[in-house]
Scaffold this motif. Structure first.
Motif, short mmCIF file in Angstrom:
data_model
loop_
_atom_site.label_atom_id
_atom_site.label_comp_id
_atom_site.label_asym_id
_atom_site.label_seq_id
_atom_site.Cartn_x
_atom_site.Cartn_y
_atom_site.Cartn_z
N ARG A 256 41.18 43.70 46.31
CA ARG A 256 41.51 42.97 46.11
C ARG A 256 40.50 41.77 47.38
NH1 ARG A 256 41.39 37.24 47.70
NH2 ARG A 256 40.98 36.08 46.30
N ASP A 257 41.10 42.49 48.90
CA ASP A 257 40.46 42.16 49.63
C ASP A 257 39.40 42.67 50.04
OD1 ASP A 257 42.39 40.38 50.37
OD2 ASP A 257 43.56 41.78 51.40
N ASP A 258 38.83 44.12 49.82
CA ASP A 258 38.25 44.47 49.96
C ASP A 258 36.63 43.72 49.41
OD1 ASP A 258 38.80 46.26 51.80
OD2 ASP A 258 39.03 48.01 50.15
N ALA A 259 36.51 43.95 47.77
CA ALA A 259 36.04 42.59 47.04
C ALA A 259 35.85 42.17 47.58
CB ALA A 259 36.97 42.65 45.38
N GLU A 260 36.58 40.56 48.35
CA GLU A 260 36.26 39.57 48.48
C GLU A 260 35.31 39.48 49.69
OE1 GLU A 260 38.80 35.92 49.35
OE2 GLU A 260 39.38 37.67 50.56
N GLY B 58 31.76 40.16 48.27
CA GLY B 58 31.10 39.14 47.97
C GLY B 58 31.45 39.50 46.14
N GLU B 59 32.24 40.20 45.69
CA GLU B 59 32.97 40.56 44.02
C GLU B 59 33.70 39.77 43.49
OE1 GLU B 59 33.53 44.81 43.82
OE2 GLU B 59 32.32 44.99 45.07
N ASP B 60 33.50 39.73 42.13
CA ASP B 60 34.19 38.66 41.30
C ASP B 60 35.84 39.23 41.29
OD1 ASP B 60 35.81 36.51 39.99
OD2 ASP B 60 34.49 37.79 38.40
N THR B 61 36.52 38.68 41.84
CA THR B 61 37.92 38.58 42.45
C THR B 61 38.88 38.61 40.68
OG1 THR B 61 38.86 37.18 43.69
CG2 THR B 61 37.63 39.26 44.53
N THR B 62 38.49 38.05 39.85
CA THR B 62 39.44 37.35 39.38
C THR B 62 40.24 38.23 38.59
OG1 THR B 62 37.32 36.23 37.70
CG2 THR B 62 39.14 36.25 36.72
#
Length: 560
Positions: free
Chosen positions: A105-109, A112-116
Motif C-alpha cells: 500500500r505504501d509503495d502504491a501511494e 501516486g496510484e489508487d490505494t482503495t
C-alpha cells in the motif's frame, strides 16, 4: 558398576570422553520418575539438550542434525507444504500478512496510484486480527510474535502506534514491481532436454565496512567506526526482516527461507540464507541496495550521566529523577514527542537515530536439488550453529594478532556497553531519558538483555531464522519425527506414552541429593545401556545420522 563406583578409578573426565565417543549426553539431568499406576519410583537421566558444542558435544550434534533435516526438507520442495496453524501461529501469520500488505500500500501511494483496494484489504485484516485478540493485548502480542515467530518480521499495531512517513529515502534505490501470485515454490525452468527443473538460491549478506581491516583487526583502530558497527549489530535482525519483505514483493511469490546468523572475523554478524526458488542476480542486488531499516529513537549524542557520575534515582510514582535537582527525567513517550516536534518543515519527522544497511559484498549461487553442492551448502549453513558467538571463541580460533584482536574486542565491547539496544534498555538513563516501562533497579551500562551479553556481539536475535512455510513443520515436528523413527528402529512403541498421558510424575533432583550417584557412575551406566542397545540391534557403530543429513540412526527414545 558397583566395583567401579567403589574403586573410584574412573574420573569424570574419562567418563565424559567415553560418553562423547558413544553419543551420550555428558551433562545429564537427573529426574525422579514416579509411576502413578504401579507406584514404582526410579531415577532417570535425561539429556540436557544443549545446542552448544562446548557445553555438551553429543546434544549439540543432535541439535545440528535436526536443523540439517529441517533445512534439507524445505529447500527443494516440489509441492506446496501443508501448514497447520494454532491460534497463536495464525495470529502471527495475519500480522506478517498485514505488514506485507501495508508495504504494498505504501509503495502504491508513493507511486501516486489508487490505494482503495489496499485500504479495504488492510481493514479486513484488522477485523480478523481483532477477532482473535482483544485490543488491549495488541501491543503485547506483537512482542510475543517477535520472540516466537519463525519469520521474525513484526507489525506494529494497536492504538499506541506512531505514524511515520512512508516515503522512501532519497538515497535508497526503488524496488522493482512484479505481479503477485500465490505459492511458495518459485519458477520452473526448462532445460535443453525439455525437462523442467526448479533451482534455488544460496545467498550471503554482510554489513558495510567501518574501516580497513587486516586478519579481522582494524588497521587504524582510531578511525574505525565502532559506534556504527555496534548499532548495525544491534539492529541486524530488523534489517534482515526488511530484506525478506522487500524480496517477497519483488519475487512475486511467497519466498521461503532458512537462514543462519554467524560472526565474521571482524566480529560483525553476517547472514547465510537458503532460499526456495531463484531470481536474477541483478534483481537480488537491487533488492539488497534498496533495503534499509530506520531507527526512530531519541538522540544519544549528549551524555547526561557519564561513567563515575551520580546515577539517576528511582522515585516511586515518578520514575527516575536527577540525583542532584530531583527533576523527573523525560519519559520514553515524551522523548519521542520531542523527536516528532523537531521534524522537518515539510511535515516529516527529521532524521532517524540510525539507518542500517547491508554492505556492497554479496554472494549468490544457484543450487539444484539432489546434488553434492546442495548437501555441502546444508552442512555449511549449519556448521556454526553449535558454536557460540563468544568473543573468546573467536580469539581462540586465530592466535595470529591476538593482542590486536583483544584490543579490537575491548573497543567494540565498550561501544556496545553504552549503546541502547531497545526502548526498554537501561542505557537510556545515561542520556537523560527513562526507558519504556521503566522499573526500579536499572543502571546505565548494565543492561541485562541478550544483545549486551559478552557472547552475543550485539546481536540479540535468533541464530536460525526459518520461514513458516519452509517445510510445513516446526522444529518440534522435526524432533518428533526423529524420535518416532528412533523408537521404531529400537522396536519400541512410539504411541505408548501418548496413550497414557499423565501416568508419570517427574521431579528434578538436586545435585546435592544424597541418593544421587556421582556423575561419572551415571555416565558409565548410560554408556553401557547405549552399547547394549546397539549390540542388540546390530546397527552401525555411530547409531546416528551422518553430516549429510541422512535418516537419523536408531537412538534410544530419550536421546532422540
Amino acid at each position: 558398576m558397583a566395583a567401579v563406583k567403589a574403586s573410584g578409578l574412573v574420573s569424570r573426565e574419562v567418563a565424559e570422553q567415553l560418553a562423547v565417543a558413544n553419543g551420550v549426553c555428558i551433562r545429564p539431568i537427573p529426574m525422579r520418575r514416579q509411576d502413578t499406576v504401579t507406584g514404582v519410583v526410579d531415577t532417570v537421566d535425561l539429556p540436557c539438550g544443549s545446542w552448544r558444542e562446548s557445553w555438551c558435544p553429543p546434544c549439540a550434534k543432535r541439535a545440528r542434525q535436526v536443523r540439517m533435516a529441517q533445512c534439507r526438507e524445505g529447500w527443494h520442495m516440489e509441492s506446496e507444504p501443508l501448514v497447520e496453524y494454532t491460534r497463536g501461529e495464525y495470529r502471527s501469520y495475519l500480522h506478517d500478512l498485514r505488514e506485507q500488505a501495508q508495504g504494498w500500500r505504501d509503495d502504491a501511494e508513493a507511486s501516486g496510484e489508487d490505494t482503495t483496494d489496499f485500504d479495504l484489504a488492510l481493514a479486513d485484516l484488522d477485523t480478523e486480527i481483532g477477532a482473535l485478540v482483544p485490543v488491549s493485548r495488541a501491543t503485547a502480542d506483537v512482542a510475543d510474535q517477535e520472540d516466537a515467530g519463525d519469520d521474525g518480521a513484526s507489525a506494529e499495531v494497536g492504538p499506541d502506534r506512531r505514524s511515520r512517513s512512508t516515503r522512501r529515502r532519497d538515497d535508497a534505490a526503488n524496488l522493482p514491481r512484479r505481479q503477485q501470485v500465490s505459492g511458495t515454490l518459485g519458477r520452473v525452468y526448462e532445460g535443453r532436454d525439455g525437462k523442467g527443473f526448479r533451482p534455488s538460491m544460496f545467498l550471503t549478506l554482510t554489513l558495510p565496512s567501518y574501516g580497513r581491516v587486516s586478519n579481522g583487526v582494524p588497521v587504524d583502530p582510531d578511525r574505525y567506526d565502532y559506534r556504527r558497527a555496534a548499532r548495525d549489530a544491534l539492529h541486524f535482525g530488523k534489517l534482515v526482516d526488511r530484506f525478506v519483505q522487500n524480496l517477497r514483493r519483488v519475487a512475486g511469490w511467497d519466498v521461503q527461507y532458512f537462514a543462519a546468523v554467524e560472526p565474521q572475523r571482524r566480529l560483525t554478524p553476517h547472514l547465510h540464507m537458503a532460499i526456495r526458488g531463484t531470481l536474477p542476480r541483478s534483481v537480488v542486488r537491487q533488492v539488497v541496495e534498496a533495503t534499509y531499516h530506520q531507527v526512530w529513537w531519541p538522540s544519544v549524542d549528549r551524555v547526561v550521566f557519564g561513567e563515575g557520575d551520580a546515577e539517576p534515582v528511582w522515585s516511586e510514582g515518578h520514575g527516575y529523577v536527577h540525583p542532584g535537582t530531583g527533576e523527573v527525567l523525560a519519559s520514553w513517550d515524551e522523548a519521542l514527542d520531542a523527536l516528532d516536534d523537531g521534524g522537518s518543515a515539510d511535515g516529516g519527522h527529521g532524521e532517524p537515530l540510525h539507518v542500517a544497511r547491508f554492505g556492497s559484498q554479496m554472494d549468490m549461487q544457484g543450487v539444484l536439488a539432489g546434488t553434492s553442492d546442495a548437501d555441502q551448502r546444508v552442512r555449511y549453513l549449519t556448521k556454526y550453529l553449535t558454536k557460540s558467538l563468544s568473543w573468546d571463541a573467536v580469539l581462540k580460533a586465530d592466535d595470529a594478532g591476538s593482542s590486536g584482536r583483544a584490543a579490537h574486542v575491548a573497543r567494540l565491547a565498550e561501544a556496545l556497553r553504552w549503546e541502547p539496544c531497545s526502548p526498554e534498555c537501561a542505557n537510556w538513563l545515561r542520556y537523560g531519558v527513562q526507558p519504556r516501562k521503566a522499573k526500579s533497579g536499572l543502571r546505565p551500562g548494565w543492561c541485562r538483555k541478550k544483545a549486551h551479553s559478552p557472547d552475543r556481539m550485539g546481536y540479540g536475535g535468533r541464530r536460525v531464522l526459518v520461514s513458516r512455510k519452509w517445510s510445513g513443520k516446526t522444529l518440534a515436528g522435526h524432533k518428533a519425527d526423529r524420535r518416532a523413527w528412533a523408537l521404531a528402529a529400537a522396536g519400541l512403541d512410539p504411541e505408548e506414552e501418548a496413550r497414557e498421558p499423565g501416568r508419570y510424575v517427574w521431579r528434578r533432583l538436586s545435585a546435592s541429593d544424597p541418593a544421587l550417584e556421582p556423575v561419572a557412575v551415571r555416565l558409565l551406566r548410560l554408556v553401557a545401556v547405549r552399547q547394549a542397545a546397539r549390540a542388540a540391534r546390530e546397527g552401525p557403530p555411530d547409531g546416528g545420522p551422518d553430516d549429510v543429513g541422512k535418516a537419523p540412526g536408531p537412538d534410544t527414545g530419550r536421546d532422540a
